[in-house]
Structure formats: structure tokens, C-alpha cells
Design a protein around this motif. Structure first.
Motif, short mmCIF file in Angstrom:
data_model
loop_
_atom_site.label_atom_id
_atom_site.label_comp_id
_atom_site.label_asym_id
_atom_site.label_seq_id
_atom_site.Cartn_x
_atom_site.Cartn_y
_atom_site.Cartn_z
N THR A 1 0.83 -1.20 0.00
CA THR A 1 0.00 0.00 0.00
C THR A 1 0.86 1.25 0.00
OG1 THR A 1 -1.65 -1.18 1.32
CG2 THR A 1 -1.86 1.21 1.18
N TYR A 2 0.51 2.18 -0.88
CA TYR A 2 1.17 3.48 -0.94
C TYR A 2 0.18 4.52 -0.42
CZ TYR A 2 4.04 0.85 -4.27
OH TYR A 2 4.82 -0.10 -4.88
N LEU A 3 0.53 5.25 0.63
CA LEU A 3 -0.31 6.30 1.20
C LEU A 3 0.37 7.65 1.02
CD1 LEU A 3 -1.28 4.66 4.63
CD2 LEU A 3 -2.59 4.62 2.51
N THR A 4 -0.42 8.66 0.70
CA THR A 4 0.16 10.01 0.61
C THR A 4 0.25 10.68 1.98
OG1 THR A 4 -2.01 10.96 0.13
CG2 THR A 4 -0.64 10.35 -1.76
N ASP A 5 -0.41 10.08 2.98
CA ASP A 5 -0.37 10.63 4.34
C ASP A 5 -0.43 9.47 5.33
OD1 ASP A 5 -0.57 11.97 6.72
OD2 ASP A 5 -2.48 12.95 6.28
#
Length: 391
Positions: free
Chosen positions: A340-344
Motif C-alpha cells: 500500500t502506498y499512502l500520501t499521508d
């Protein structure tokens, strides 16, 4: 299909305007003033695209008759897309170009046909099956039996050929069974495309569900044939394609020495989720492993779903993942690795709450990282997977 159907309407005395994508006239101009708008297109994305473009021209009181094979979920999405003042009926058909020309199609209708049933009877026999979506569901249910049966016969022919069984003799024996008609159809694959292999694969993709193991195996076989360039051929081409892949006359057993089949990479693009831009596939299957591309929250028009909400975007992503898994007969329990890639990273608790609703029990291997931005402004997360497919 649409051309002979339009000719039958004209012959019956109706005033008809025909339109297809790529012409100089807009969809809105084509439907302007029409009482009845009939769509016959390739897949859910095409129908949404055309009807979205047609919206400005649809007059209040008009009815859209959706005759493509797109499944009940897409039909209900269309109901939400269309204004309340515009009626909607789903009426996919059984039959190909010949029956469309002769007026012998079977029309599977869902919704209220009051006032225009006689128009649909121009195409053949009409079966009213219930509320909106009932016709679309019936069509997928029927194809979920007919298409795998033809794939099964293709494999039967391949087995027979590997063991010295003459195909004509085999068809002759099968003629005395319930499979006789289908066997005769596959005896010599049709040079004319009446029902394309790509459309057959699409229909099984639309009908994917967790317990459909036989349909899932047939779908994989068709997807492999489509990847081999047979998509525009008639479905009956699956017989020769399966024969070319061979069926060894000596069955191997566990523990015996011998070569293993080479796992080929098979690209998969699922009709029930937004189309790719042509630069990647939704997933690629290699043997018993499924590699799922990064999934993000955007719709068919490329608009962000759940702008500003990690919960809404995560729910959309996991619903898309659920459809990809179901397409291959897998579940969330078959996920081997999730990234998973999260921006925050501060929003990981919201993401985790959604993820736990879908991934229960022993969790898979997992990596979560924070990134400064994703490929589309407004996206808050992207998820990719490796899945161990059921044997």
C-alpha cells in the motif's frame, strides 16, 4: 448485431436514426427527440460512455432500452446515471447475427415494457423476467452455462485427438446426448464471427463469483486464447486453439519425473472495473500466481472517487480488488502479499479500518509506505497485490 436489428425496425415502419461511435454526429444529436433509445454495444464501459455523451439530448419521457450484455450491476449504475424522467429497460438477447437478421432472437427483458413491447417483438420472442436488472442477470446466467460447455467440448476434442479418437466419430457419439448440438457447432470452427471469443470471455468475466469454479476455468482458457490473438474469431475457434495446446496421452502422477509445463504470463483485463489506459493490464496471471497492478480510486471517466476521504477511496479500491479476485475464482484469503502506498501516513488508521473489513483471519505479507504523490492528483492511496490462486 445492431445493423440487422435497425433494418428490422425500419421494415416494421418505425422512424429510425442509427449511430455508432467515431462518426461526426454526437450521441446527444443522435438521440435528440427520440421516444425510444436502443443501445447495442460491446461492454459496460462502452454503454456508460455512450449514454453519458447522450445525456444532453435525452428528452423527458424517453426510454432507454439497453440490449448489450453488461450484467445487472452495470444496469443499476445506468439507472443512477440517467435522469429520473428517462425510463430504463434492460433487454439483452440470445442469438447472433443470423437470428438478428431473421427476427428470431430471444429478448430477455427486465423492467416495465408498457407501451413498447411490440417494438421489441420485431427482434423475436420477448420474455418479461421481472424488475430492472432481471434480463441482464438472466443473460449472464445462461452464458455462464453455454460458454463453459463449449470450452469443455473443446477440451474433449483435444483429449480425443491425443488418444486417436476421430473428431467426427466423437461428435457422432455425442449427438445422442444433451451436448450433441454444441458438439456439432464445434466440429468445424466457424470462419464467420457470430459470437466472438472476446465477447464470450467478457461475459464470463461479468458473471465471475467466488464459487464459480468451472466457469473460472473456462474463463482462464478463453483469456489465454484472447491473449494469443483469437479475440475477434468466433467462439468455436476455442476448439482448434485447445487442440494446439495438446492433451498428453500419458497422464503424469505425483512423484514421477518429467518436465513441468511452462507458466505463461496471461494479461487479464476485467470488464466490470474501469478500463486501463492501454499502458498496463489490471493483472497478469503466471501459473498459479496473480500479479495485480496498483489499484486506485477513479471511475470510468477518470474522475476521483471519494475526493479527500481515505475511507471512501479505500472502500472503492477494495471493491475493485474484490472483482479482480472473483474473476479468477479467488478471495481475499488467497492474497499472499499486499503493498500500500499512502500520501499521508497519519491516515493509515482509516485505511486499516477498511482493510480489516475485507482481509480477515491471518493477514498476508504486507508493506505500507508513504509517498509524496501518486499518478493522479487527489489520489490518497494505491494498492497492489500478489495472489496465490486456488488450485
Amino acid at each position: 448485431m445492431g445493423a440487422p436489428m435497425a433494418r428490422r425496425l425500419v421494415a416494421a415502419g418505425h422512424k429510425v436514426t442509427t449511430w455508432r461511435r467515431g462518426t461526426g454526429v454526437s450521441a446527444a444529436e443522435a438521440v435528440d427527440g427520440a421516444e425510444l433509445v436502443i443501445t447495442m454495444l460491446s461492454d459496460p464501459g462502452a454503454v456508460r460512455e455512450v449514454l453519458t455523451a447522450a445525456l444532453p439530448g435525452l428528452r423527458a419521457g424517453a426510454t432507454v432500452v439497453e440490449m448489450s450484455t453488461i450484467g445487472p450491476e452495470a444496469v443499476h449504475e445506468l439507472r443512477a446515471l440517467l435522469p429520473a424522467s428517462v425510463g430504463l429497460v434492460d433487454a439483452p438477447v440470445l442469438g447472433s447475427v443470423g437470428p438478428a437478421t431473421d427476427g428470431t432472437l430471444t429478448v430477455l427483458a427486465g423492467g416495465d415494457l408498457a407501451g413498447f413491447r411490440e417494438v421489441l417483438e420485431v427482434f423475436g420472442s420477448v420474455r418479461e423476467l421481472g424488475p430492472l436488472g432481471a434480463g441482464a442477470a438472466m443473460k449472464i446466467a445462461v452464458m455462464s452455462a453455454l460458454v463453459p460447455a463449449q470450452v469443455l467440448l473443446a477440451e474433449t476434442f483435444a483429449y480425443g485427438a491425443a488418444h486417436g479418437v476421430d473428431r467426427d466419430a466423437l461428435v457422432g457419439v455425442l449427438s445422442g446426448t444433451p451436448l450433441g448440438t454444441l458438439a456439432e457447432r464445434l466440429r468445424v470452427p466457424s470462419a464467420e464471427t457470430r459470437y466472438s471469443l472476446a465477447h464470450a470471455a467478457k461475459d464470463l468475466e461479468l458473471g465471475a463469483w467466488e464459487g464459480a469454479t468451472m466457469a473460472a476455468a473456462a474463463r482462464t482458457r478463453l483469456q489465454q486464447a484472447r491473449a494469443a490473438g483469437l479475440g475477434e474469431r468466433d467462439l468455436t475457434a476455442i476448439a482448434d486453439h485447445t487442440g494446439e495446446s495438446g492433451a498428453s496421452p500419458v497422464a503424469g502422477h505425483a512423484g514421477e519425473s518429467g518436465s513441468r509445463p511452462v507458466a505463461r504470463a496471461v494479461p487479464l483485463n476485467v470488464a466490470t472495473i474501469p478500463a486501463t489506459n492501454g499502458m498496463y493490464s489490471h493483472a497478469v496471471r503466471a501459473g498459479d500466481l496473480l500479479y495485480v497492478s496498483g489499484q486506485a480510486a477513479f471511475d470510468e471517466q477518470g474522475n476521483i472517487v471519494g475526493a479527500g476521504s481515505m475511507t471512501a477511496q479505500a472502500e472503492h479500491v477494495f471493491e475493485v480488488i474484490a472483482r479482480i479476485l472473483a474473476d479468477q475464482g479467488a478471495t481475499f484469503g488467497d492474497i499472499a502479499f499486499i503493498r500500500t502506498y499512502l500520501t499521508d501516513m497519519d491516515a493509515r488508521a482509516e485505511y486499516g479500518a477498511v482493510r480489516r473489513r475485507y482481509i480477515t483471519g491471518t493477514p498476508p505479507a504486507s508493506t505500507t509506505v508513504e509517498v509524496s504523490k501518486l499518478f493522479m492528483p487527489g489520489l490518497l492511496l494505491e494498492v497492489d497485490l500478489i495472489v496465490a490462486l486456488p488450485g
